[in-house]
Design an enzyme around this catalytic site. Sequence first.
Site, PDB file in Angstrom:
ATOM      1  N   GLY A 239       0.775  -1.425   0.031  1.00 59.68           N
ATOM      2  CA  GLY A 239       0.136  -0.125   0.315  1.00 59.68           C
ATOM      3  C   GLY A 239       0.771   1.367   0.180  1.00 59.68           C
ATOM      4  N   PRO A 274       4.878  -5.204  -1.044  1.00 57.88           N
ATOM      5  CA  PRO A 274       4.738  -3.971  -1.781  1.00 57.88           C
ATOM      6  C   PRO A 274       4.282  -4.629  -3.306  1.00 57.88           C
ATOM      7  CG  PRO A 274       6.901  -4.194  -1.304  1.00 57.88           C
ATOM      8  CD  PRO A 274       6.172  -5.643  -0.380  1.00 57.88           C
ATOM      9  N   ARG A 276       2.884  -1.373  -5.817  1.00 57.20           N
ATOM     10  CA  ARG A 276       2.434   0.011  -6.217  1.00 57.20           C
ATOM     11  C   ARG A 276       4.471   0.324  -6.634  1.00 57.20           C
ATOM     12  NH1 ARG A 276      -1.260   2.924  -7.678  1.00 57.20           N
ATOM     13  NH2 ARG A 276      -3.315   1.611  -6.570  1.00 57.20           N
ATOM     14  N   ARG A 311      -6.045   2.655 -15.301  1.00 55.08           N
ATOM     15  CA  ARG A 311      -6.542   4.009 -14.015  1.00 55.08           C
ATOM     16  C   ARG A 311      -7.098   5.450 -14.287  1.00 55.08           C
ATOM     17  NH1 ARG A 311      -2.299   5.773 -11.174  1.00 55.08           N
ATOM     18  NH2 ARG A 311      -3.202   4.457  -9.368  1.00 55.08           N
ATOM     19  N   TYR A 315      -9.722   5.354 -11.845  1.00 51.22           N
ATOM     20  CA  TYR A 315      -9.739   6.259 -10.047  1.00 51.22           C
ATOM     21  C   TYR A 315      -9.864   7.205 -10.062  1.00 51.22           C
ATOM     22  CZ  TYR A 315      -7.879   1.472  -9.498  1.00 51.22           C
ATOM     23  OH  TYR A 315      -7.712  -0.697  -9.766  1.00 51.22           O
ATOM     24  N   CYS A 342     -15.041   3.568 -27.736  1.00 52.18           N
ATOM     25  CA  CYS A 342     -16.143   4.737 -27.874  1.00 52.18           C
ATOM     26  C   CYS A 342     -16.454   4.796 -26.748  1.00 52.18           C
ATOM     27  CB  CYS A 342     -16.611   3.697 -28.526  1.00 52.18           C
ATOM     28  SG  CYS A 342     -15.944   3.793 -30.265  1.00 52.18           S
ATOM     29  N   GLU A 343     -15.915   5.146 -25.470  1.00 52.98           N
ATOM     30  CA  GLU A 343     -16.191   5.533 -24.154  1.00 52.98           C
ATOM     31  C   GLU A 343     -16.229   6.713 -24.219  1.00 52.98           C
ATOM     32  OE1 GLU A 343     -18.166   3.317 -21.624  1.00 52.98           O
ATOM     33  OE2 GLU A 343     -18.152   1.625 -22.910  1.00 52.98           O
ATOM     34  N   TYR A 371      -0.856  -1.309 -11.980  1.00 53.51           N
ATOM     35  CA  TYR A 371      -1.870  -1.299 -12.361  1.00 53.51           C
ATOM     36  C   TYR A 371      -2.384  -1.075 -13.750  1.00 53.51           C
ATOM     37  CZ  TYR A 371      -1.370  -2.744  -7.534  1.00 53.51           C
ATOM     38  OH  TYR A 371      -1.690  -3.231  -6.007  1.00 53.51           O
TER      39      TYR A 371
HETATM   40  C1  LIG Z   1      -3.274  -4.737  -3.728  1.00 54.77           C
HETATM   41  C2  LIG Z   1      -2.413  -5.763  -2.210  1.00 54.77           C
HETATM   42  C3  LIG Z   1      -1.299  -5.662  -1.837  1.00 54.77           C
HETATM   43  C4  LIG Z   1      -0.466  -4.406  -3.285  1.00 54.77           C
HETATM   44  O1  LIG Z   1      -0.415  -3.095  -2.366  1.00 54.77           O
HETATM   45  P1  LIG Z   1       0.148  -2.117  -3.167  1.00 54.77           P
HETATM   46  O2  LIG Z   1      -0.695  -0.397  -2.650  1.00 54.77           O
HETATM   47  O3  LIG Z   1       0.465  -2.449  -5.090  1.00 54.77           O
HETATM   48  O4  LIG Z   1       1.343  -1.652  -2.794  1.00 54.77           O
HETATM   49  C5  LIG Z   1      -0.372  -6.362  -1.211  1.00 54.77           C
HETATM   50  N1  LIG Z   1      -1.804  -6.960  -0.444  1.00 54.77           N
HETATM   51  C6  LIG Z   1      -2.549  -7.185  -1.034  1.00 54.77           C
HETATM   52  C7  LIG Z   1      -3.154  -7.958   0.026  1.00 54.77           C
HETATM   53  C8  LIG Z   1      -3.545  -6.487  -1.690  1.00 54.77           C
HETATM   54  O5  LIG Z   1      -4.412  -6.957  -2.148  1.00 54.77           O
END
Ligand SMILES: *Cc1c(COP(=O)(O)O)cnc(C)c1O
Length: 413
Positions: A239, A274, A276, A311, A315, A342-343, A371
């Site tokens: 995250g 991790p 992202r 994305r 988002y 076509c959106e 992603y």
């Molecule tokens: C998506 C996800 C991650 C990775 O999240 P990032 O924001 O890409 O680091 C890690 N663990 C779980 C359970 C996830 O669903």
Amino acid sequence: MHFFKYRGEELYAEDVPLSKIAKRFGTPVYVYSRKTIERHYKTYRDSFKYIDHLLCFAVKANSNPVILKLLARLGAGADIVSGGELYLALKIGMDPQKIVYTGVGKTEEEIAFALNSDILMFNIESEEELRQIDIIAKKLKKKARIGLRVNPEVDAKTHPYISTGLKKYKFGIPIEEALELYLFAKRLKNVEIIGVHSHIGSQITVTEPFIQSLSNILRLTENLKRVGIDIKYLDIGGGLGIRYKDEEPPLPSQLSMELKKLLLGRNVKIILEPGRSIIGNAGILIGKVLYIKKAHKNFIITDTGMNDLVRPTLYQAYHQILPVVKSRLTRTVFGDLVGPICESGDYIAKDRSLPALKRGDYFAVMSAGAYGFSMSSNYNARPRAAEVLVDGKKATLIRKRESYDDLIRNCIL
Ligand SMILES: *Cc1c(COP(=O)(O)O)cnc(C)c1O
């Protein structure tokens, strides 16, 4: 930090000009920098070296097997969310003892596959799933190593679609119910409790939610200890955010420093997941301008759309747009950079100041490594993009562009 930089007028990936890649492999094309991936991985490893830990790369962020293999060779494990991701991880030779399996909807077949593969741990998201895993483990004469995915009731302060740590979302077990479910799990004969898992969301740009979450989880482990349940693995999820525009997310070293204080004197192994923050800034997407349309608004119409990178529209995400060759005139225009789909929601950049690109120009969509391809689709019957890995002076095709034949490969005509 990444290795996509201008040299004079030309944008490079490490030592290769992107215009060369675009001409050689066509567009749209995803380009990754090996040096950047390695650097990000090593930054984590060095930042957490004083904490007993295992880094499990979140495969859903980018599941290209060559990239997974590169990370596995560096020492990474995998955080998987499906049987398909398990298949990919095993295919490239990932050590099953470094694989953790999360997800609210694991099927019987997927659970059996993971048990037979002897993965390290299932992160369980509901009581029914726990019962099901116990039944399947019994049938297969295996013991399932498990942790509960606990919902620590922490607001990650990120986009609601990528926020997961609150009761209102489908993920995890509410922390106040966790103790009871652990006690239930303890009575099951075919599961072995080894961990606690939590993942509160994605693109988190402050340390506070991580600290809050870990504190809540640690309180739970103390309560578990009191009832004779010893936790060996604390899986704190992924995250950590990256810079897309002007965000200033904490570095892994800042995060590790703050977490270390909480972990002092505790005998647990930390699992990091991790995605992202390893691969996001290590990849870009190159597209080509097809037409410029001046209506009541400027539209830069390109060959790259929401089927390649969803994305922005999913988002409301910001991705920096850079010209692959800077003209001497650094003029900008205000408007939208859109795809051919076509959106009306098919855009890469909307209502923004953009480089004044012309028909035929290549552009780079920055920070598209996570992603990006993994969420791409065949919508509008568009073959999926090619992927290229750059290593120094060398650019290697690691996934061919799909062909029209691929579009009907599984059809029964
Ligand atoms: C998506 C996800 C991650 C990775 O999240 P990032 O924001 O890409 O680091 C890690 N663990 C779980 C359970 C996830 O669903």
